[in-house]
Design a protein around this motif. Structure first.
Motif, mmCIF file in Angstrom:
data_model
loop_
_atom_site.group_PDB
_atom_site.id
_atom_site.type_symbol
_atom_site.label_atom_id
_atom_site.label_comp_id
_atom_site.label_asym_id
_atom_site.label_seq_id
_atom_site.Cartn_x
_atom_site.Cartn_y
_atom_site.Cartn_z
ATOM 1 N N GLU A 150 43.789 -12.567 -58.757
ATOM 2 C CA GLU A 150 43.493 -13.358 -57.561
ATOM 3 C C GLU A 150 42.795 -12.488 -56.519
ATOM 4 O O GLU A 150 43.094 -11.302 -56.384
ATOM 5 C CB GLU A 150 44.786 -13.904 -56.939
ATOM 6 N N LYS A 151 41.886 -13.094 -55.780
ATOM 7 C CA LYS A 151 41.270 -12.425 -54.623
ATOM 8 C C LYS A 151 41.806 -13.111 -53.380
ATOM 9 O O LYS A 151 41.580 -14.309 -53.178
ATOM 10 C CB LYS A 151 39.745 -12.519 -54.678
ATOM 11 N N TRP A 152 42.506 -12.349 -52.525
ATOM 12 C CA TRP A 152 43.205 -12.951 -51.391
ATOM 13 C C TRP A 152 42.386 -12.911 -50.110
ATOM 14 O O TRP A 152 42.516 -13.792 -49.260
ATOM 15 C CB TRP A 152 44.547 -12.250 -51.195
ATOM 16 N N ASN A 153 41.587 -11.874 -49.922
ATOM 17 C CA ASN A 153 40.649 -11.863 -48.801
ATOM 18 C C ASN A 153 39.506 -10.912 -49.130
ATOM 19 O O ASN A 153 39.530 -10.234 -50.168
ATOM 20 C CB ASN A 153 41.330 -11.540 -47.456
ATOM 21 N N VAL A 160 39.347 -15.580 -46.244
ATOM 22 C CA VAL A 160 40.799 -15.502 -46.392
ATOM 23 C C VAL A 160 41.228 -16.643 -47.298
ATOM 24 O O VAL A 160 40.958 -17.812 -47.015
ATOM 25 C CB VAL A 160 41.507 -15.606 -45.020
ATOM 26 N N ARG A 161 41.850 -16.303 -48.388
ATOM 27 C CA ARG A 161 42.331 -17.320 -49.339
ATOM 28 C C ARG A 161 43.641 -17.890 -48.796
ATOM 29 O O ARG A 161 44.642 -17.215 -48.680
ATOM 30 C CB ARG A 161 42.526 -16.635 -50.685
ATOM 31 N N ASP A 172 55.256 -21.542 -55.847
ATOM 32 C CA ASP A 172 55.908 -20.896 -54.708
ATOM 33 C C ASP A 172 55.559 -19.413 -54.662
ATOM 34 O O ASP A 172 55.343 -18.849 -53.586
ATOM 35 C CB ASP A 172 57.427 -21.081 -54.801
ATOM 36 N N ASP A 173 55.485 -18.770 -55.838
ATOM 37 C CA ASP A 173 55.173 -17.345 -55.870
ATOM 38 C C ASP A 173 53.735 -17.104 -55.430
ATOM 39 O O ASP A 173 53.456 -16.137 -54.716
ATOM 40 C CB ASP A 173 55.389 -16.774 -57.272
ATOM 41 N N ASN A 174 52.815 -17.983 -55.832
ATOM 42 C CA ASN A 174 51.424 -17.824 -55.419
ATOM 43 C C ASN A 174 51.281 -17.975 -53.900
ATOM 44 O O ASN A 174 50.513 -17.262 -53.263
ATOM 45 C CB ASN A 174 50.535 -18.839 -56.136
ATOM 46 N N LYS A 175 52.023 -18.923 -53.344
ATOM 47 C CA LYS A 175 51.985 -19.102 -51.890
ATOM 48 C C LYS A 175 52.512 -17.852 -51.190
ATOM 49 O O LYS A 175 51.967 -17.421 -50.173
ATOM 50 C CB LYS A 175 52.814 -20.327 -51.493
ATOM 51 N N GLN A 206 47.721 -11.502 -46.688
ATOM 52 C CA GLN A 206 47.107 -11.642 -45.361
ATOM 53 C C GLN A 206 47.908 -10.875 -44.305
ATOM 54 O O GLN A 206 47.325 -10.257 -43.400
ATOM 55 C CB GLN A 206 46.997 -13.121 -44.971
ATOM 56 N N ALA A 207 49.234 -10.904 -44.416
ATOM 57 C CA ALA A 207 50.068 -10.162 -43.473
ATOM 58 C C ALA A 207 49.830 -8.661 -43.621
ATOM 59 O O ALA A 207 49.854 -7.916 -42.629
ATOM 60 C CB ALA A 207 51.540 -10.491 -43.702
#
Length: 292
Positions: free
Chosen positions: A184-187, A193-194, A202-205, A212-213
């Motif tokens: 996965e690419k999160w940002n 920003v993904r 739930d784990d992906n969320k 991001q945090a």
């Protein structure tokens, strides 16, 4: 990581515009649908000496003492790198690796500098990841959120391949263990920003919010001087991070204060940001053009 075909550019592209010219003849395996043949090379493991800033053979490393096999074509591509399937042949076993090199033609004198910037980014990202894990663990506001997983950053080594077709007879690649699981690419370094999707597990969320945090945390922890971005990987293990710095000290993808601002324009603070006491922002602390 892009899955588009790299266009075969004419030799004039980039030379007049100042934009680095892309390597020619590259077709991603994900586009062709065919796994390219693998070639065998002798190799030397190189390490970054943080005191001198130079990449040299590791302690006790024999020049050309390793045997590696690498695919002729990359299977994936990022903004700066082509990514190849790679294996190291060890007596009695095989290490599954990935090898990464610049997707652009780089002058000979800059080849190792490219990997030095990458190594410095990874070292700094590792430092911030350890601090992030420690802060999350001790935060009273987050003590009930036991599902916040520890994060880690893969550290690449530089392998020098004996390749007569390359300048000075050597080819340099950043080499990492092959990641397992869904990538996965999160940002990114340009403000992408993904966000968590409704149909995410739930784990992906949670992975999305943690990533991001972490970027936000690195900015605040550095006093507004640095930010870890380009967060990507699998199962809380990140690879190929980039840092923005106020003085743009870490390569072409370090966008400085404009990079900070692009992140904060799209980032929405989540419960981890709030639990760690991170200040909600819409732009960087210092939006001065002196850093732009």
């Amino acid at each position: 990581i892009s899955t588009a075909v790299t266009a075969m550019r004419s030799s004039s592209v980039g030379s007049r515009s100042g934009v680095p010219r892309e390597r020619q003849g590259i077709v991603l395996e994900s586009v062709s649908g065919i796994k390219s043949e693998m070639e065998t090379f002798k190799a030397t493991r190189m390490v970054l000496d943080h005191k001198t800033g130079k990449i040299t053979p590791g302690f006790g490393e024999k020049s050309g003492g390793r045997i590696v096999r690498i695919a002729q074509q990359p299977f994936a591509q990022g903004g700066l790198r082509n990514v190849y399937r790679m294996k190291e042949i060890i007596v009695g076993s095989i290490r599954n690796l990935v090898g990464k090199e610049s997707r652009h033609e780089i002058p000979d004198v800059e080849r190792l500098r490219f990997h030095t910037d990458t190594s410095n980014c990874q070292a700094k990202a590792c430092k911030y990841a350890k601090k992030f894990n420690a802060e999350v663990k001790k935060s009273v506001n987050l003590e009930e959120n036991i599902n916040i997983h520890r994060i880690s950053v893969l550290r690449a080594e530089v392998y020098r391949l004996n390749d007569a077709s390359c300048k000075r007879g050597f080819r340099y690649l950043a080499v990492e263990e092959e990641l397992k699981g869904k990538y996965e690419k999160w940002n990114s370094n340009n403000g992408f920003v993904r966000e968590a999707k409704e149909d995410d597990s739930d784990d992906n969320k949670m992975q999305c919010q943690v990533a991001q945090a972490f970027s936000h945390f690195s900015y605040e922890k550095s006093g507004g001087e640095e930010m870890v971005v380009d967060i990507q990987g699998s199962n809380y293990v990140y690879t190929d991070p980039q840092l923005h710095t106020t003085l743009k000290m870490l390569g072409r993808a370090d966008r400085g204060v404009p990079g900070f601002n692009d992140f904060f324009r799209t980032h929405k603070c989540n419960f981890i940001c709030k639990g760690l006491g991170l200040e909600a922002r819409t732009k960087a602390k210092d939006d001065s053009s002196l850093h732009s």
